[in-house]
Design an enzyme around this catalytic site. Structure first.
Site, mmCIF file in Angstrom:
data_model
loop_
_atom_site.group_PDB
_atom_site.id
_atom_site.type_symbol
_atom_site.label_atom_id
_atom_site.label_comp_id
_atom_site.label_asym_id
_atom_site.label_seq_id
_atom_site.Cartn_x
_atom_site.Cartn_y
_atom_site.Cartn_z
ATOM 1 N N HIS A 425 0.811 -1.210 0.000
ATOM 2 C CA HIS A 425 0.000 0.000 0.000
ATOM 3 C C HIS A 425 0.848 1.265 0.000
ATOM 4 O O HIS A 425 0.617 2.191 -0.786
ATOM 5 C CB HIS A 425 -0.930 0.009 1.232
ATOM 6 C CG HIS A 425 -1.709 1.278 1.367
ATOM 7 N ND1 HIS A 425 -1.257 2.347 2.117
ATOM 8 C CD2 HIS A 425 -2.874 1.676 0.807
ATOM 9 C CE1 HIS A 425 -2.124 3.332 2.027
ATOM 10 N NE2 HIS A 425 -3.116 2.956 1.251
ATOM 11 N N ARG A 515 30.189 -3.846 -16.997
ATOM 12 C CA ARG A 515 31.258 -4.533 -16.265
ATOM 13 C C ARG A 515 30.678 -5.614 -15.344
ATOM 14 O O ARG A 515 29.708 -5.359 -14.633
ATOM 15 C CB ARG A 515 32.052 -3.531 -15.431
ATOM 16 C CG ARG A 515 32.724 -2.429 -16.250
ATOM 17 C CD ARG A 515 33.508 -1.458 -15.383
ATOM 18 N NE ARG A 515 32.661 -0.796 -14.388
ATOM 19 C CZ ARG A 515 32.754 -0.980 -13.078
ATOM 20 N NH1 ARG A 515 33.664 -1.807 -12.584
ATOM 21 N NH2 ARG A 515 31.968 -0.338 -12.251
ATOM 22 N N GLU A 685 43.691 -1.215 -24.613
ATOM 23 C CA GLU A 685 44.130 -0.502 -23.407
ATOM 24 C C GLU A 685 45.610 -0.713 -23.113
ATOM 25 O O GLU A 685 46.108 -0.267 -22.089
ATOM 26 C CB GLU A 685 43.275 -0.929 -22.200
ATOM 27 C CG GLU A 685 43.159 -2.434 -22.050
ATOM 28 C CD GLU A 685 42.064 -2.849 -21.073
ATOM 29 O OE1 GLU A 685 41.600 -2.010 -20.280
ATOM 30 O OE2 GLU A 685 41.668 -4.019 -21.115
ATOM 31 N N GLY A 706 40.013 1.607 -23.875
ATOM 32 C CA GLY A 706 39.988 1.883 -22.438
ATOM 33 C C GLY A 706 41.037 2.934 -22.143
ATOM 34 O O GLY A 706 42.217 2.601 -21.966
ATOM 35 N N ASP A 709 43.514 2.749 -18.750
ATOM 36 C CA ASP A 709 44.671 1.847 -18.770
ATOM 37 C C ASP A 709 45.642 2.210 -19.888
ATOM 38 O O ASP A 709 46.858 2.077 -19.718
ATOM 39 C CB ASP A 709 44.203 0.397 -18.921
ATOM 40 C CG ASP A 709 43.934 -0.257 -17.572
ATOM 41 O OD1 ASP A 709 44.505 0.206 -16.567
ATOM 42 O OD2 ASP A 709 43.148 -1.212 -17.508
ATOM 43 N N CYS A 756 35.339 3.624 -24.004
ATOM 44 C CA CYS A 756 34.520 3.491 -22.797
ATOM 45 C C CYS A 756 35.215 4.091 -21.580
ATOM 46 O O CYS A 756 34.846 3.813 -20.448
ATOM 47 C CB CYS A 756 34.159 2.032 -22.541
ATOM 48 S SG CYS A 756 35.568 0.922 -22.427
#
Length: 801
Positions: A425, A515, A685, A706, A709, A756
C-alpha cells in the site's frame, strides 16, 4: 437491461459496464469473456450492482442524511472526518436489505455453490463505480472480506462492503480527487476463493513500477492469501521477467529476489474472524514461494491481459494484477486486473533526475520506491490514531501503512516503513502522490528514533538509503522531445543492474561497457573458485557466509551462474534491442582476494594493476574453471533468455596468441563467435593492442578503447599511486596519437571501434577530438550522456558530418 438488475454474473459483464458494476467487476467480466479462452484461469462469481446499492439507499431514504453529515466536511480535521465516516457507516450497515435484494444475492450464491460445492468459500470485494480508473486507483479505499461461507455471512459481508464506501480514507480520497460522494456508487464482487492460503499469492505489474520501463513484468508473491502483500504486512519475493523474448518462447527471468515473508494469512475456523495471520516456518522463508515455471506462466498471462486491454484502449495500457495459487490443485489463477495508474500517466518526454550533492551518515536502508529524494523533520508514528499530530513537510516513519494513513501521506515529504515490498500500500500510494518512499527497512522506526531530521534517497538504485540530517541534492529536468541524435553512437557505461531500467530512459544507442565486477562484488560476493572448490575453504566463518548466500542451491556454482546471468540480463533487457557490450571479469588479484573465500585462491602481487588480470586469467589453470562459470552465465543470457543483443568483450589482452587462446576457451564453454549473431570485442588498453591492431582485428569483431589503462601504460605510471597522479592525463600527446592510430586502423579494416573511458565525459575537447578522428561510439556514465551528446552534435555540425 443491465442498469436495472440487482445481480449480474461475471460472464455477463464487459468493460463498458463500469457504471453498473465498477471497474473491478467489469474487468473480471471482460477477462472471463475474452481471455479465459487463451488459457488464463479466473475464478467465477457475480456482481451485486451499483443499481442495488442505490436501490438500498433510496429504499431506506438515507441519501439526504448522508449529504447533511458531509455538508461541513474538512478532510484535514482528522477527528471530524472520523466522526462523520463512522456515522455514515453505521447508518448504511443498519439498513435492512429489501427482500428482493437479499433473495437475488442468495440465489446467485446458491448457483455458485452448485458449481463449486455446498457453502462454498467466497471473497466479497468492493468495486466502486469510480474505482480503477486510469487517473485514480482508489486502491484499498473500501473493504474486502475473505473466506465468507453461507447465506448469513454473505449478507453481513455485503452490508459491511456497502458501508465501507464511507471509510475515512475513501471520503478523504474522493474529496481530493473532486468526486461527488453520492455520485460514486458501490458494486460488490462475490468470487470463488482460491486456496492460496495453502500456497501463495501476490501482485503483478506489467510495467516496472519505479522507472516506467515497459518491457518488464514485475511479479511479487508471498505465502498465504494476497492481503498480506497488498497491505504491505510482508516483504514478498520479487521477480522480473522480460516481455519481448518471453513472447518468443524464451525463459527470461531477469531477477529473483528473496523476501523475508515472516507471516501469512490463512483460513480460520473462527466464524467471527474467518482468516488468521500465522508465522511462516524458517525453512519456507528461505525458499521462493513459487517455481520458475509458475513465474513464467504468470508473466505470460500478464502479457496476454496487457495486450488485450491495450488493444481495447488503442494505446499502451499497463496493468496491475492480483494472482493466487491453489494449494489443493497446484493451479494458478488471476483474481483481478485493473489499469496501472502512475507510470502510465507519466510524461515520457521529460527526464527528471535526482542526485545527492553531499554525503551523510547512513542510518538505515530499505527498498526504494520511485527515484526522488526527500529531506525534512523525522516524525515516527506507531499508531494510526496519532496521525492528527503529523505536519505537512515532515517525513513519515512507521511500521506500515494502510488506506487509513492516506490523509497524511499526501502531505509527507517522504515515507519510510518497516514492512512491505514494491507492491504494498505505501509503495502504490507514494507513487501516485509522487512522494519518495522507502519500504521494508525492517527496523526503521527503531534506528531512526532520536534523529530530528533525515534525508530519504531513492535516487541510488533499488536500495533506498536514509541519511542523518538534511542533505543537499540536485534535480535536473530535461525535455527530450526535440533532442537530435548525433551520427556518433552515444552509448552508456552500466555496471549496476539496479539502475538499468532508470538510465535506459536517457536517449542512448546501447551500452558500450557493462562490467561484471559490480555484479560479482555486490550480488554474488563470493570468489568463483571458492564455489568450485568449497572443500579448500577451511575457515568456519567463511564457510558459513558462503552457505548462507548460496542457500537454496544444491550446487553452489549454480548460484554464481544464476546471479551473474540475471544481473547481465537485466542490463541487456533494459537496452534491448540495442547492443549491450559486456566485458568479462577484469578484477585484479587483490580485488579477487577481497571476495569471500578469495584469499584461498589468490597470491600477493607487487603490482596487481599489471599482473594476473583480464585475458591472462581465462586460460590459466588457476582461474580457467572460474571463467567457465562466467561463460555459462553469458550462454544462459543469450540462449535461454533470448537476449542476443548482448555482445562480449575481452579485457587486458596482451598478445595475439593470448587472444587466440581466450577465443578457444570461450568456444569450449559454449560461447562460439558468430553463433546466433554473437560478436566478440577486445579492449584496446595496452600499447601492443594499438601497434598490432590489424592482427587483433583478424580475431575480434570490434574494439573499445579503455583510455584509463592506455594512458597508464603509455606514460608508464600506476594510476593507483597518488604520488604521480598529476602526470595522468588522457589528453597527453602520446596517448592521443595512439588513440588516433587505433581509430584510423580499425576504420580502415571495417571494424567498429568505440571508447569506454572517462575522458570524453570529463573533457569536452576530448570528445571533439574523438569525433574528428571518426570514432564509431562513445560510452559514458549516465550523468554526462546528455551534455556530451549536445557537444558531439555541435562538433559534427562544425565538421559537416
Amino acid at each position: 437491461m443491465k442498469d436495472s438488475k440487482l445481480v449480474l454474473w461475471f460472464d455477463e459483464l464487459e468493460l463498458d459496464d463500469i457504471p453498473q458494476v465498477g471497474g473491478k467487476n467489469a474487468s473480471l467480466g471482460e477477462m472471463i469473456r475474452e481471455i479465459t479462452a487463451k488459457g488464463v484461469r479466473i475464478p467465477d462469481g457475480f456482481a451485486v450492482t451499483a443499481y442495488a446499492y442505490n436501490y438500498l439507499l433510496e429504499s431506506a431514504g438515507v441519501k439526504d442524511q448522508i449529504e447533511e453529515i458531509l455538508s461541513d466536511l474538512d478532510t484535514h480535521d482528522m477527528h471530524g472526518l472520523g466522526e462523520k465516516g463512522s456515522k455514515i457507516r453505521d447508518l448504511i450497515y443498519n439498513i435492512e436489505f429489501p427482500e428482493d435484494l437479499k433473495e437475488a444475492i442468495l440465489e446467485a450464491y446458491r448457483k455458485l455453490c452448485d458449481e463449486y460445492g455446498e457453502d462454498t468459500d467466497v471473497a466479497v470485494r468492493s468495486s466502486a463505480t469510480a474505482e480503477d480508473l486510469p487517473d485514480a486507483s482508489f486502491a484499498g479505499q473500501q473493504e474486502t472480506y475473505l473466506n465468507i461461507r453461507g447465506a448469513d455471512e454473505l449478507i453481513n459481508a455485503c452490508k459491511k462492503c456497502f458501508a465501507s464506501l464511507f471509510t475515512n480514507r475513501a471520503i478523504s480520497y474522493r474529496e481530493d480527487k473532486g468526486f461527488d460522494h453520492l455520485s460514486v456508487a458501490l458494486s460488490i464482487g462475490v468470487q470463488k476463493m482460491v486456496r492460496s492460503d495453502l500456497a501463495a499469492s501476490g501482485v503483478i505489474f506489467s510495467i516496472d513500477t519505479e522507472s516506467g520501463f515497459r518491457d518488464a513484468v514485475l511479479l511479487t508473491g508471498s505465502y498465504g492469501l494476497g492481503e498480506m502483500v497488498v497491505q504491505g504486512t510482508v516483504n514478498p519475493d520479487e521477480f522480473y521477467v522480460f516481455k519481448p523474448t518471453l513472447k518468443t518462447g524464451y525463459k527470461p527471468i531477469l531477477q529473483k529476489k528473496l523476501g523475508t515473508k515472516e507471516v501469512k494469512m490463512v483460513y480460520s475456523s473462527n466464524t467471527e474472524d474467518p482468516v488468521a495471520i500465522i508465522p511462516v516456518a524458517e525453512d519456507e522463508r528461505k525458499q521462493f514461494c513459487i517455481s520458475e515455471d509458475d513465474i513464467l506462466t504468470l508473466a505470460r498471462w500478464t502479457t496476454i491481459i496487457e495486450d488485450h486491454y491495450s488493444a481495447q484502449a488503442g494505446f499502451f495500457k499497463p496493468m496491475d494484477i492480483e494472482w493466487g495459487k491453489d494449494g489443493n490443485t497446484g493451479e494458478l489463477f488471476i483474481l483481478q486486473a485493473r489499469p496501472e495508474t502512475v507510470q502510465s500517466q507519466r510524461d515520457v518526454n521529460v527526464l527528471e533526475s535526482y542526485k545527492l550533492s553531499e554525503t551523510g551518515n547512513l542510518l538505515v536502508t530499505g527498498t526504494a520506491v520511485g527515484s526522488k529524494i526527500g529531506a525534512g523533520p523525522a516524525h515516527i508514528i506507531e499508531n494510526v490514531t496519532d496521525i492528527k499530530d503529523f505536519k505537512k513537510g515532515e517525513i513519515l516513519i512507521t511500521d506500515m501503512t494502510d488506506p487509513d494513513w492516506e490523509p497524511i501521506m499526501k502531505i509527507a515529504t517522504a515515507i519510510i516503513t518497516n514492512k512491505g515490498g514494491r507492491t504494498c500500500h505505501a509503495a502504490i500510494i507514494s507513487r501516485e502522490l509522487g512522494v519518495p518512499c522507502i519500504v521494508g527497512t525492517g527496523d526503521g522506526t527503531e534506528k531512526l528514533r532520536g534523529f530530528s531530521e533525515v534525508t530519504a534517497s531513492c535516487a541510488e538504485g533499488e536500495v533506498g538509503n536514509v541519511y542523518e540530517g538534511i542533505l543537499k541534492y540536485d534535480v535536473k529536468r530535461i525535455n527530450l522531445e526535440s533532442m537530435e541524435r548525433p551520427k556518433t553512437n552515444i552509448m552508456m557505461n552500466v555496471g549496476n543492474p539496479d539502475i538499468a531500467f532508470d538510465v535506459a530512459s536517457i536517449p542512448n544507442d546501447g551500452v558500450g561497457l557493462a562490467r561484471l565486477e559490480f555484479i560479482i562484488s555486490n550480488f554474488i560476493q563470493i570468489h568463483p573458485m571458492a564455489l568450485l572448490q568449497f572443500d579448500k575453504v577451511t575457515d568456519a566463518k567463511t564457510r558459513e557466509e558462503i552457505e548462507a548466500l548460496t542457500s537454496g542451491y544444491e550446487n553452489k556454482t549454480d548460484f554464481f551462474v544464476d546471479k551473474l546471468a540475471q544481473g547481465v540480463a537485466k542490463i541487456g533487457a533494459a537496452f534491448y534491442p540495442n547492443d549491450v557490450i559486456v566485458r568479462m571479469s577484469d578484477f585484479k588479484s587483490n580485488e579477487y582476494a577481497n571476495l569471500i573465500g578469495g584469499p584461498y585462491f589468490e597470491v600477493d602481487e607487487e603490482n596487481p594493476m599489471i599482473g594476473f588480470r583480464g585475458a591472462s586469467r581465462y586460460y590459466d589453470d588457476r582461474y580457467r574453471d572460474g571463467f567457465a562459470l562466467e561463460c555459462r552465465a553469458m550462454k544462459k543470457v543469450r540462449n535461454e533468455m533470448g537476449l542476443n543483443n548482448v555482445k562480449l568483450m575481452v579485457p587486458f589482452c596482451r598478445t595475439v596468441d593470448e587472444a587466440k587462446k581466450v577465443v578457444d576457451v570461450m568456444a569450449q564453454n559454449g560461447i562460439v563467435q558468430g553463433e546466433n549473431g554473437l560478436e566478440l570485442y577486445m579492449m584496446v588498453e595496452i600499447p601492443s593492442n594499438v601497434i598490432l591492431i590489424e592482427k587483433f582485428g583478424e580475431i575480434f569483431d570490434g574494439f573499445s578503447i579503455g583510455s584509463n589503462d592506455l594512458t597508464q601504460l603509455t606514460l608508464g605510471l600506476d594510476r593507483d599511486s597518488s604520488l604521480i597522479a598529476h602526470i595522468f592525463d588522457e589528453r597527453n600527446e602520446a596517448v592521443t596519437d595512439l588513440i588516433r592510430e587505433a581509430i584510423t586502423k580499425a576504420r580502415k579494416m571495417g571494424k567498429k571501434i568505440g571508447i569506454c573511458g572517462q575522458a570524453p565525459s570529463d573533457y569536452p575537447e576530448f570528445a571533439e577530438f574523438l569525433v574528428e578522428c571518426g570514432i564509431n561510439s562513445m560510452s559514458l556514465i549516465s550523468d554526462t550522456v546528455i551534455e556530451t551528446t549536445l557537444n558531439v552534435l555541435k562538433t559534427e555540425k562544425r565538421l559537416g558530418k
